[in-house]
Write a protein that holds these residues in place. Structure first.
Motif, mmCIF file in Angstrom:
data_model
loop_
_atom_site.group_PDB
_atom_site.id
_atom_site.type_symbol
_atom_site.label_atom_id
_atom_site.label_comp_id
_atom_site.label_asym_id
_atom_site.label_seq_id
_atom_site.Cartn_x
_atom_site.Cartn_y
_atom_site.Cartn_z
ATOM 1 N N GLN A 47 33.545 90.622 38.606
ATOM 2 C CA GLN A 47 33.889 92.111 38.311
ATOM 3 C C GLN A 47 35.130 92.515 39.083
ATOM 4 O OE1 GLN A 47 31.412 95.532 38.629
ATOM 5 N NE2 GLN A 47 32.713 96.827 37.271
ATOM 6 N N MET A 48 36.104 93.470 38.665
ATOM 7 C CA MET A 48 37.052 93.687 39.249
ATOM 8 C C MET A 48 36.597 95.098 39.877
ATOM 9 S SD MET A 48 40.900 95.111 38.860
ATOM 10 C CE MET A 48 41.711 93.341 38.254
ATOM 11 N N VAL A 49 35.912 95.345 40.975
ATOM 12 C CA VAL A 49 35.346 96.625 41.487
ATOM 13 C C VAL A 49 36.108 97.914 41.754
ATOM 14 C CG1 VAL A 49 33.705 97.489 43.195
ATOM 15 C CG2 VAL A 49 33.365 95.167 42.345
ATOM 16 N N SER A 50 37.278 97.087 42.428
ATOM 17 C CA SER A 50 38.549 98.198 42.613
ATOM 18 C C SER A 50 39.577 97.675 42.853
ATOM 19 C CB SER A 50 37.841 99.108 43.974
ATOM 20 O OG SER A 50 38.113 98.079 45.087
ATOM 21 N N GLU A 51 40.649 98.468 42.643
ATOM 22 C CA GLU A 51 42.005 98.217 42.873
ATOM 23 C C GLU A 51 42.845 99.254 43.545
ATOM 24 O OE1 GLU A 51 44.701 97.241 39.701
ATOM 25 O OE2 GLU A 51 43.214 98.030 38.184
ATOM 26 N N ARG A 52 43.752 98.802 44.205
ATOM 27 C CA ARG A 52 44.621 99.937 45.010
ATOM 28 C C ARG A 52 46.210 99.352 44.881
ATOM 29 N NH1 ARG A 52 45.075 104.451 48.408
ATOM 30 N NH2 ARG A 52 46.643 104.148 49.962
ATOM 31 N N VAL A 53 47.043 99.818 43.985
ATOM 32 C CA VAL A 53 48.304 99.423 43.948
ATOM 33 C C VAL A 53 49.449 100.292 44.445
ATOM 34 C CG1 VAL A 53 49.914 98.614 42.150
ATOM 35 C CG2 VAL A 53 47.572 98.076 41.832
ATOM 36 N N VAL A 54 49.960 99.957 45.399
ATOM 37 C CA VAL A 54 51.142 100.964 46.117
ATOM 38 C C VAL A 54 52.403 100.174 45.783
ATOM 39 C CG1 VAL A 54 52.180 101.832 48.131
ATOM 40 C CG2 VAL A 54 49.502 101.553 47.902
ATOM 41 N N LEU A 55 53.355 101.301 45.011
ATOM 42 C CA LEU A 55 54.807 100.861 44.567
ATOM 43 C C LEU A 55 55.726 101.500 45.488
ATOM 44 C CD1 LEU A 55 52.747 101.037 41.797
ATOM 45 C CD2 LEU A 55 54.592 99.694 40.911
ATOM 46 N N ASP A 56 56.280 101.032 46.504
ATOM 47 C CA ASP A 56 57.192 101.476 47.471
ATOM 48 C C ASP A 56 58.405 101.328 46.739
ATOM 49 O OD1 ASP A 56 58.381 102.795 49.531
ATOM 50 O OD2 ASP A 56 58.019 101.264 51.073
ATOM 51 N N ILE A 191 49.837 104.104 43.006
ATOM 52 C CA ILE A 191 50.595 105.198 43.829
ATOM 53 C C ILE A 191 51.925 104.714 43.751
ATOM 54 C CG2 ILE A 191 50.727 105.971 46.315
ATOM 55 C CD1 ILE A 191 47.757 105.155 46.653
ATOM 56 N N PHE A 192 52.844 105.745 43.846
ATOM 57 C CA PHE A 192 54.331 105.313 43.756
ATOM 58 C C PHE A 192 54.563 106.111 45.058
ATOM 59 C CE2 PHE A 192 53.820 104.179 39.468
ATOM 60 C CZ PHE A 192 54.636 103.328 39.190
ATOM 61 N N GLN A 193 55.447 105.627 45.938
ATOM 62 C CA GLN A 193 55.785 106.189 47.096
ATOM 63 C C GLN A 193 57.383 106.157 47.209
ATOM 64 O OE1 GLN A 193 52.279 104.829 50.619
ATOM 65 N NE2 GLN A 193 54.299 103.690 50.458
ATOM 66 N N PHE A 194 57.734 107.352 47.779
ATOM 67 C CA PHE A 194 59.229 107.646 47.650
ATOM 68 C C PHE A 194 59.779 107.750 49.047
ATOM 69 C CE2 PHE A 194 57.557 108.828 43.650
ATOM 70 C CZ PHE A 194 58.167 108.313 42.959
ATOM 71 N N PRO A 195 61.083 107.639 49.494
ATOM 72 C CA PRO A 195 61.508 108.020 50.999
ATOM 73 C C PRO A 195 61.838 109.449 50.978
ATOM 74 C CG PRO A 195 63.354 106.948 49.615
ATOM 75 C CD PRO A 195 62.056 106.804 48.548
ATOM 76 N N TYR A 196 61.254 110.443 50.177
ATOM 77 C CA TYR A 196 61.690 111.894 50.324
ATOM 78 C C TYR A 196 60.227 112.360 49.692
ATOM 79 C CZ TYR A 196 63.268 109.821 45.891
ATOM 80 O OH TYR A 196 63.587 109.324 44.675
ATOM 81 N N ASN A 226 54.747 112.076 50.184
ATOM 82 C CA ASN A 226 56.029 111.440 49.596
ATOM 83 C C ASN A 226 55.462 110.544 48.337
ATOM 84 O OD1 ASN A 226 57.323 112.454 51.665
ATOM 85 N ND2 ASN A 226 58.431 110.547 52.152
ATOM 86 N N ALA A 227 54.260 110.682 47.706
ATOM 87 C CA ALA A 227 53.668 109.805 46.612
ATOM 88 C C ALA A 227 53.218 110.596 45.530
ATOM 89 C CB ALA A 227 52.447 109.258 47.398
ATOM 90 N N LEU A 228 53.320 109.835 44.438
ATOM 91 C CA LEU A 228 52.568 110.185 43.003
ATOM 92 C C LEU A 228 51.426 109.465 43.071
ATOM 93 C CD1 LEU A 228 55.959 110.571 40.866
ATOM 94 C CD2 LEU A 228 54.419 112.554 41.923
#
Length: 454
Positions: A47-56, A191-196, A226-228
């Motif tokens: 099983q995929m117990v958890s995932e964390r995806v960060v898009l910078d 999570i989408f991260q931005f430089p502002y 700085n994230a959504l």
């Protein structure tokens, strides 16, 4: 859980390959497990117990067709915690798609890897992956041992390029490829991260004004610095759970933030307000026509209008302010509802010409408005009381623009350089017009009815 099947369609025209879209996706088990129903004793028990995806999200150089340009990219780090719920150890190939077919069946793999510089890790250690082609789609594949009752941590890192639609950038994260694992995805964070500082103003929530390349939904992101951030739990992903994020391109958004700050610091400075209006306008992704069904167009359009209007109030005798407002209104009029923007653009343009008869920007704005008046669907809605003219007297023979929308016969003319007053018949009325000349063409700056006759 059943993995949805996908039909891959070929494309004949090579030019489509030059603009192939990118997508990101979850890791998937080997094909046999992904394609079959999941039940005890059959398929995988992982099983995929958890995932964390960060898009910078950043602006970086990108090379396409041997041409280098600046593109909006995302540096992606995707972490997955996998747990073997069975009593037997499993060893399998874990797959990650380097590209993903669009809704039209187009695979970006036909111009090379859609995902760049992919790296894979197992329990914190880098492992080598190989590329396997499955029905025209390239997958990064690496071997993983899943001991019974134990957690295994997987990480995938890569760079992907957003799809730029005239200043609106699309990013996708495909969750449906994770559907082949045992049970639902326990929990996840995208999570989408931005430089502002992140702001909902920069997000287009509607999905219909720019057609989606993939079946996808914009989830209810939460602003965190700085994230959504979107969090979910117990998700059995289908195609509609794929994530789409449409944002204002970072360079345009940062220019808008700077213009906002200048206008805030100088609220009574017309030039600061003109720049603010232009920044809002440039952040609206328009190619030819004003967008319908776009929250960004509605929101930024109203704010641009307010900024330009305030600039003309602060500097009523500044031709640049009226020209800037006229250009925005002309852009806004190019839509299914041209009024009241068309008539307002004519008024602002006339005022600008009156103040600066030789302003060269006026001619291009006039041509833009004239072109609108020639489109039947728009022309029927226009208020034509303020128009460019091609009079028949010799005084006006130097008007170089072809096919003006109206030709008026004048009874009396009084001219002085670039200014003139004329009387003419139109329909059942006599009018007096104040005129100003710009780039060889005359514009009505004021129109007054004198008499009605039959």
């Amino acid at each position: 859980m059943r993995m949805r099947s996908i039909v891959y369609l070929g494309l004949c025209a090579a030019l489509f390959f030059l603009n192939a879209p990118r997508a990101n996706a979850d890791v998937a088990p080997e094909p046999e497990a992904a394609a079959s129903d999941i039940s005890p004793g059959q398929g995988t028990q992982v099983q995929m117990v958890s995932e964390r995806v960060v898009l910078d999200v950043q602006m970086q150089p990108s090379v396409r067709a041997s041409q280098t340009s600046t593109a909006t990219v995302a540096l992606v780090t995707a972490d997955f915690t996998m747990r073997n719920l069975g009593n037997v150890d499993e060893t399998m190939d874990v797959r990650f798609p380097k590209s993903f077919p669009t809704s039209d069946g187009f695979s970006p793999s036909q111009i090379g890897a859609a995902i760049e510089a992919i790296e894979t890790f197992v329990n914190g250690k880098s492992v080598v992956n190989r590329t396997v082609n499955d029905k025209g789609v390239p997958w990064a594949v690496w071997r993983v041992d899943f001991p019974a009752g134990r957690d295994v941590n997987l990480r995938v890192q890569y760079r992907t390029i957003g799809v730029d639609n005239y200043g609106s950038v699309d990013f996708y994260y495909v969750l449906e490829t994770g559907a082949g694992w045992r049970g639902p995805i326990g929990q996840g964070d995208i999570i989408f991260q931005f430089p502002y500082a992140a702001n909902v103003d920069m997000v287009e929530p509607r999905a219909d004004y720019i057609r989606a390349l993939y079946p996808a939904t914009t989830p209810p992101f939460i602003v965190e610095g700085n994230a959504l951030h979107w969090h979910f739990e117990n998700l059995e992903p289908t195609r509609t759970d794929n994530v789409r994020l449409q944002i204002v391109r970072p360079d345009l958004w940062q220019a808008l933030l700077a213009a906002r700050e200048r206008a805030f610091q100088n609220p009574n400075d017309a030039s600061s307000l003109i720049n603010l209006g232009k920044a809002y306008r440039h952040a609206i992704p328009i190619k030819n026509w004003w967008l319908q069904n776009s929250t960004i167009a509605e929101r930024f359009g109203a704010r641009a209008d307010a900024a330009f209007r305030r600039a003309t109030e602060l500097a009523p005798n500044d031709a640049a302010a009226h020209l800037a407002y006229a250009q925005f209104l002309a852009d806004r009029a190019r839509s299914q509802t041209p009024e009241p923007y068309y008539s307002a653009a004519r008024r602002e343009l006339a005022r600008a010409v009156e103040l600066a008869p030789n302003a060269r920007e006026a001619a291009s704005i006039a041509q833009q408005l004239d072109s609108l008046a020639k489109i039947p669907e728009i022309a029927r809605q226009l208020n034509s009381s303020t128009v460019n003219i091609k009079p028949t007297r010799s005084l006006f023979s130097d008007c170089a623009r072809p096919n003006p929308p109206s030709e008026l016969k004048f009874r009396a003319i009084s001219a002085n350089g670039n200014r003139a007053t004329a009387q003419f018949d139109r329909d059942a009325a006599m009018f007096q017009a104040r005129l100003a000349r710009n780039i060889g063409c005359w514009f009505i700056t004021q129109l007054t009815p004198l008499d009605i006759h039959f």
